[in-house]
Design a protein around this motif. Structure first.
Motif, PDB file in Angstrom:
ATOM      1  N   LEU A 120     -10.650   9.183  -6.335  1.00  0.00           N
ATOM      2  CA  LEU A 120     -10.346   8.491  -5.089  1.00  0.00           C
ATOM      3  C   LEU A 120     -11.628   8.356  -4.255  1.00  0.00           C
ATOM      4  O   LEU A 120     -12.593   9.097  -4.457  1.00  0.00           O
ATOM      5  CB  LEU A 120      -9.290   9.250  -4.287  1.00  0.00           C
ATOM      6  N   LEU A 128       0.860  -1.187   0.000  1.00  0.00           N
ATOM      7  CA  LEU A 128       0.000   0.000   0.000  1.00  0.00           C
ATOM      8  C   LEU A 128       0.893   1.232   0.000  1.00  0.00           C
ATOM      9  O   LEU A 128       1.696   1.417   0.922  1.00  0.00           O
ATOM     10  CB  LEU A 128      -0.893   0.036   1.234  1.00  0.00           C
ATOM     11  N   VAL A 156       1.299   4.949   0.708  1.00  0.00           N
ATOM     12  CA  VAL A 156       0.596   5.909   1.555  1.00  0.00           C
ATOM     13  C   VAL A 156       1.315   7.251   1.491  1.00  0.00           C
ATOM     14  O   VAL A 156       2.495   7.347   1.852  1.00  0.00           O
ATOM     15  CB  VAL A 156       0.527   5.429   3.016  1.00  0.00           C
ATOM     16  N   SER A 210      -8.634   6.901  -0.808  1.00  0.00           N
ATOM     17  CA  SER A 210      -8.031   5.648  -1.258  1.00  0.00           C
ATOM     18  C   SER A 210      -8.388   5.359  -2.711  1.00  0.00           C
ATOM     19  O   SER A 210      -9.361   5.883  -3.255  1.00  0.00           O
ATOM     20  CB  SER A 210      -8.496   4.478  -0.380  1.00  0.00           C
ATOM     21  N   ARG A 211      -7.568   4.494  -3.308  1.00  0.00           N
ATOM     22  CA  ARG A 211      -7.849   3.936  -4.629  1.00  0.00           C
ATOM     23  C   ARG A 211      -7.365   2.490  -4.637  1.00  0.00           C
ATOM     24  O   ARG A 211      -6.297   2.192  -4.122  1.00  0.00           O
ATOM     25  CB  ARG A 211      -7.121   4.720  -5.717  1.00  0.00           C
ATOM     26  N   LEU A 251      -3.175   5.350  -0.784  1.00  0.00           N
ATOM     27  CA  LEU A 251      -3.910   6.084   0.240  1.00  0.00           C
ATOM     28  C   LEU A 251      -3.321   7.479   0.358  1.00  0.00           C
ATOM     29  O   LEU A 251      -2.102   7.649   0.329  1.00  0.00           O
ATOM     30  CB  LEU A 251      -3.793   5.384   1.591  1.00  0.00           C
ATOM     31  N   PRO A 254      -2.772  -0.394  -4.818  1.00  0.00           N
ATOM     32  CA  PRO A 254      -3.615   0.511  -4.024  1.00  0.00           C
ATOM     33  C   PRO A 254      -2.819   1.678  -3.446  1.00  0.00           C
ATOM     34  O   PRO A 254      -1.637   1.535  -3.121  1.00  0.00           O
ATOM     35  CB  PRO A 254      -4.159  -0.386  -2.913  1.00  0.00           C
ATOM     36  N   LEU A 258      -8.831   0.003  -3.069  1.00  0.00           N
ATOM     37  CA  LEU A 258      -9.257  -0.667  -1.850  1.00  0.00           C
ATOM     38  C   LEU A 258     -10.781  -0.637  -1.776  1.00  0.00           C
ATOM     39  O   LEU A 258     -11.419   0.281  -2.299  1.00  0.00           O
ATOM     40  CB  LEU A 258      -8.676   0.006  -0.611  1.00  0.00           C
ATOM     41  N   TYR A 281     -10.948  -1.131   5.421  1.00  0.00           N
ATOM     42  CA  TYR A 281     -10.861  -1.554   4.022  1.00  0.00           C
ATOM     43  C   TYR A 281     -10.688  -3.064   3.901  1.00  0.00           C
ATOM     44  O   TYR A 281     -10.131  -3.724   4.786  1.00  0.00           O
ATOM     45  CB  TYR A 281      -9.655  -0.880   3.350  1.00  0.00           C
ATOM     46  N   VAL A 296      -3.708  10.463   3.099  1.00  0.00           N
ATOM     47  CA  VAL A 296      -4.269  10.520   4.446  1.00  0.00           C
ATOM     48  C   VAL A 296      -3.709  11.716   5.210  1.00  0.00           C
ATOM     49  O   VAL A 296      -2.496  11.962   5.182  1.00  0.00           O
ATOM     50  CB  VAL A 296      -3.930   9.226   5.224  1.00  0.00           C
ATOM     51  N   LYS A 324      -0.824  12.242  -6.799  1.00  0.00           N
ATOM     52  CA  LYS A 324      -1.860  11.274  -7.189  1.00  0.00           C
ATOM     53  C   LYS A 324      -1.751  10.935  -8.669  1.00  0.00           C
ATOM     54  O   LYS A 324      -1.831   9.761  -9.064  1.00  0.00           O
ATOM     55  CB  LYS A 324      -3.247  11.845  -6.886  1.00  0.00           C
TER      56      LYS A 324
END
Length: 321
Positions: free
Chosen positions: A257, A197, A199, A290-291, A236, A234, A293, A315, A238, A226
């Motif tokens: 997202l 993941l 992040v 997120s993308r 995130l 995936p 997930l 998720y 955040v 992004k």
């Protein structure tokens, strides 16, 4: 004659209020760094509430010709508000991961409450903004080191710039700072059950007077990050974005997202301001995007010492490659 004058004055008053509400609502589509506009954009939920009350008042006064434009404006506002109350989550999916973001307000958040929330929601990845060395020490006393054996990022004595990621799963820091903000925004890769993941933490500058251009540049930096994520894994985004869905800059970041709170149909989510403000909370500045997930659930947790509520999302992971 007097009654006719009163009716006309009533119509004018209703139309003036309508025009004011429509003008504020229309700012949603104005991408600017003008401070008064940026602030007024956060009032978007009150526009819908105001239009609803105005519709009821207009009908009660039986000003039928005024009711038509008021009703049209209410319908337009409802189309903007309604999607936030409709869930597209998958609550029956198997929960593999819970991610939480908490702004510590320069390290002042109550560590016992934060760790209680972490344990209650079985948080796997915790993103902390405005984290100080003293805040880390407080979390350590509450068992954060044993709960989260992995960490990345830096605490700062200054506090505002400090951002850290704590994880129960293997963690690798990709970048110490995204740039585009006076605050640190590290990027990490968390490996959960064989799935990587990516992040990216978020904490652009706050849109205070004299700093709105820097705030908008920070959102552009997050949007650019992004758009660089062209791989299928995936991702995130955040943190404390210092912006809401009423800001065009944030919508550009969030486009494509899933916002955990919006996906679960949480409605009018308010994460700021809490402690230290005379205003009631009215705007969502903190997000878990997120993308790749499957969103299962989400929520918010207010705690003593900080003016931001923490946000979290749960998720289901995609299958490991």
């Amino acid at each position: 004659m007097r009654s006719e004058v009163r009716r006309r004055l009533t119509d004018v008053a209703l139309l003036v209020v309508l025009l004011g509400l429509v003008a504020v609502g229309a700012l949603r589509w104005v991408d600017t760094t003008a401070y008064p506009v940026v602030v007024l954009q956060t009032a978007a939920p009150f526009v819908a509430i105001g239009l609803l009350l105005l519709t009821v008042l207009t009908a009660a006064l039986r000003r039928w010709w005024v009711l038509l434009p008021v009703g049209v404006a209410l319908v337009v506002a409802a189309t903007q508000v309604a999607p936030a109350f409709v869930s597209h989550a998958s609550p029956d999916a198997t929960r593999d991961l819970t991610v939480m973001s908490s702004n510590l307000r320069v390290g002042r958040a109550q560590p016992t409450q934060l760790m209680d929330a972490v344990r209650f929601h079985a948080v796997d990845v915790l993103v902390l903004t405005e984290v100080t060395p003293s805040a880390l020490e407080g979390l350590r006393r509450e068992g954060a080191d044993s709960y989260f054996p992995q960490r990345a990022g830096e605490a700062e004595v200054d506090g505002y710039a400090g951002t850290m990621v704590l994880s129960r799963y293997p963690l690798r820091e990709v970048s110490a700072d995204l740039g585009g903000s006076p605050n640190r925004q590290p990027e990490v890769v968390v490996t959960v059950d064989g799935v990587d993941l990516r992040v990216q933490t978020a904490h652009p500058a706050a849109p205070i007077p004299g700093q709105t251009a820097e705030w908008r540049a920070g959102l552009r930096a997050l949007q650019a990050w992004k758009e660089r994520q062209t791989e299928t894994g995936p991702i995130l985004l955040v943190g404390d974005f210092n912006s809401s869905s009423a800001h065009p800059g944030f919508r550009a970041v969030a486009d494509g997202l899933d916002d955990a709170q919006r996906t679960t149909g949480s409605g009018w989510v308010r994460t700021w301001p809490y402690a230290g403000s005379r205003l009631p909370p009215f705007v969502q500045l903190d997000h878990v995007l997120s993308r790749g997930l499957t969103v299962i659930d989400s929520g918010q947790v207010a705690m003593n010492g900080t003016d931001h509520a923490a946000v979290w999302g749960s998720y289901a992971l995609p299958d490991a490659p």
